[in-house]
Enzyme design. Structure first.
Site, PDB file in Angstrom:
ATOM      1  N   SER A  61       0.866  -1.027   0.041  1.00 53.36           N
ATOM      2  CA  SER A  61      -0.028  -0.084  -0.013  1.00 53.36           C
ATOM      3  C   SER A  61       0.831   1.177  -0.020  1.00 53.36           C
ATOM      4  O   SER A  61       0.165   2.256  -0.043  1.00 53.36           O
ATOM      5  CB  SER A  61      -1.061  -0.125   1.289  1.00 53.36           C
ATOM      6  OG  SER A  61      -1.839  -0.882   1.022  1.00 53.36           O
ATOM      7  N   LYS A  64      -0.005   3.802  -2.610  1.00 56.77           N
ATOM      8  CA  LYS A  64      -1.111   4.829  -2.371  1.00 56.77           C
ATOM      9  C   LYS A  64      -0.536   6.366  -2.154  1.00 56.77           C
ATOM     10  O   LYS A  64      -1.286   7.495  -2.552  1.00 56.77           O
ATOM     11  CB  LYS A  64      -2.003   4.565  -1.184  1.00 56.77           C
ATOM     12  CG  LYS A  64      -2.892   3.324  -1.288  1.00 56.77           C
ATOM     13  CD  LYS A  64      -3.693   2.925  -0.090  1.00 56.77           C
ATOM     14  CE  LYS A  64      -4.724   1.883  -0.154  1.00 56.77           C
ATOM     15  NZ  LYS A  64      -4.049   0.699  -0.159  1.00 56.77           N
ATOM     16  N   SER A 124      -5.683   3.287   4.988  1.00 55.39           N
ATOM     17  CA  SER A 124      -5.168   2.455   3.667  1.00 55.39           C
ATOM     18  C   SER A 124      -6.515   1.877   2.842  1.00 55.39           C
ATOM     19  O   SER A 124      -6.346   0.764   2.268  1.00 55.39           O
ATOM     20  CB  SER A 124      -4.265   1.522   4.046  1.00 55.39           C
ATOM     21  OG  SER A 124      -3.606   1.252   2.772  1.00 55.39           O
ATOM     22  N   LYS A 239       3.483   6.374   5.087  1.00 60.44           N
ATOM     23  CA  LYS A 239       2.364   5.412   4.716  1.00 60.44           C
ATOM     24  C   LYS A 239       2.903   4.006   4.894  1.00 60.44           C
ATOM     25  O   LYS A 239       4.236   3.756   4.686  1.00 60.44           O
ATOM     26  CB  LYS A 239       2.353   5.406   2.876  1.00 60.44           C
ATOM     27  CG  LYS A 239       1.083   4.661   2.578  1.00 60.44           C
ATOM     28  CD  LYS A 239      -0.397   5.026   2.942  1.00 60.44           C
ATOM     29  CE  LYS A 239      -1.498   4.196   2.897  1.00 60.44           C
ATOM     30  NZ  LYS A 239      -1.372   2.700   3.685  1.00 60.44           N
TER      31      LYS A 239
END
Length: 455
Positions: A61, A64, A124, A239
């Site tokens: 993720s 993202k 997320s 993140k």
């Protein structure tokens, strides 16, 4: 946008100085336990630590970050607004795994762009990437194409996106260094940094829900709601990501005093505690170790002073002076290991021309100076003339004539003209004379008949 302007200055400094890695022998290797790791000083772009930073890996993720970057850039262009309402479509929700990260958004549910971004970056939520991607590009596939195009524009060499979310898929990969490039750009948006540094966020009831949603960050460096024991003072975002293929991943930043570090850790593991009471998520522990190592072992020190006279440069076409001094265009600092003496750095001057030609104005660039240590180049700064130098009209005119006739095209034309003149001379000398006097050795006689005397 104060933060964005500040970070833009940092990026400019990185462009001026170039990205570089500190001498590996200067410090003890922190031996980060992950497939790849990178630590960068944000202000200067100095790479402090590099482990397999260009290896192509699954990134989960952390993908993202790129999805969010494109959304913030669309907002900046006026194509979206943070308060704009967006309705989830069936196509945006199609194909997403039920056990993946989600905000439980359903078809026909309406949220604002801002709310969707919080869902994307705080917990997320996979569906938000597709929902916003469709809104910006018209379809998820078109948005993925934009992700790949933007990656190329940012200089990513080992990145290819196959989806917006980071779910494991063939042809979806990146590397620690490319993720740094993407993150560095995203960090210029103040709203991005606000969201990724948010511990919790509440979304009020929507047209499809009667209760509010409370989002809690997946980043244990800034929130202990999900996992305790990992908080890091000064951490700011950014993140998380984890899949079976990617392992435990974390892109993060941290601030201490006036310094900001950016770290990327990919392919870390969950390690069971010795007492069997749980496990340790090493993406968090290794990132914290990287930050401590970077803050504790490096310091910013001045390596160039804009007021110092570096050397004299030879000058031609002037009767006043034969040299002019040069100085650095700006003072410059470099992020150096604390045990590296500034006096041991090497300075290399490269002149644009061995001899500078008058006229010269104070502030004209005449070359550049590079400060290095071993194979590591820390800073490259232009060298500027400290004073005006006037030119001699006679010398300047003579030089101009010489330059004119030194041009290949002029020299070819001159040679061609000379050949033509020689040819004409020869033609007039031989062929022209033959036309006037006839061919050499030939004579014409007029024959008359004698008929005798007439009686």
């Amino acid at each position: 946008m104060k933060l964005r302007r500040l970070l833009s200055v940092f990026l400019l400094a990185a462009l001026l100085c170039g990205l570089f890695t500190v001498p590996a022998a200067a410090l003890e290797d922190p031996d980060i336990r992950a497939k790849a790791a990178l630590l960068v000083e944000a202000e200067t772009g100095t790479i402090l630590y590099d482990k397999n930073a260009h290896d192509e890996l699954s990134i989960a993720s952390t993908t993202k970050i790129m999805s969010a970057l494109l959304i913030f850039e669309a907002i900046e262009r006026g194509e979206l607004r943070m308060d704009q309402s967006v309705t989830a479509t069936a196509s945006a929700l199609r194909g997403l795994p039920e056990d993946g990260s989600t905000a439980d958004i359903v078809e026909g549910e309406t949220l604002t762009v801002e709310q969707l971004l919080y869902c994307m970056l705080v917990i997320s939520a996979n569906e938000t990437c597709n929902i916003l991607g469709e809104t910006v590009a018209g379809s998820v596939d078109a948005f993925v194409e934009r992700m790949n195009q933007r990656a190329q524009e940012l200089g990513c060499k080992n990145t290819h996106f196959a989806n917006t979310t980071g779910l494991t898929q063939s042809g979806h990969y990146s590397c620690a260094y490319d993720l740094y490039l993407i993150t560095r750009e995203a960090m210029t948006f103040e709203d991005f940094m606000t969201i990724v540094n948010t511990k919790s966020y509440e979304i009020p009831p929507t047209n499809k829900t009667e209760e509010e949603r409370v989002l809690h960050s997946t980043n244990a460096l800034i929130s202990n709601w999900r996992l305790a024991g990992y908080l890091y003072s000064g951490a700011q975002g950014i993140k998380t990501g984890s899949t079976d293929a990617a392992g435990q991943c974390l892109v993060s930043s941290a601030v201490r005093g006036s310094r900001t570090l950016i770290s990327v850790v990919l392919g870390a593991e969950k390690v069971e505690k010795e007492n069997g009471s749980g496990y340790i998520v090493e993406s968090f522990t290794e990132t914290a170790r990287l930050f401590d190592w970077g803050f504790d072992n490096f310091s910013s020190r001045q390596v160039l002073d804009e007021n110092e006279l570096v050397q004299e440069v030879p000058v031609a076409l002037s009767k006043q002076v034969s040299t002019v001094a040069v100085h650095p265009a700006q003072s410059a600092e470099a992020m150096l290991p604390k045990d590296l003496n500034v006096e041991s750095l090497t300075r290399t001057v490269t002149l644009d021309n061995e001899t500078a030609l008058a006229p010269i104005a104070a502030g004209d660039r005449l070359g550049e100076i590079t400060v290095s240590y071993g194979d590591t180049e820390y800073v490259t700064v232009p060298l500027l003339a400290v004073a005006d130098v006037s030119a001699s009209r006679f010398l300047l005119a003579r030089h101009a004539v010489g330059e004119f006739f030194s041009r290949p095209s002029i020299r070819i034309a001159a040679i061609a003209l000379l050949v033509l003149i020689v040819a004409l001379v020869l033609w007039f000398r031989f062929y022209g004379r033959n036309r006037r006097y006839g061919k050499a050795g030939s004579k014409q006689y007029r024959h008359r008949s004698y008929h005798g005397r007439r009686h």
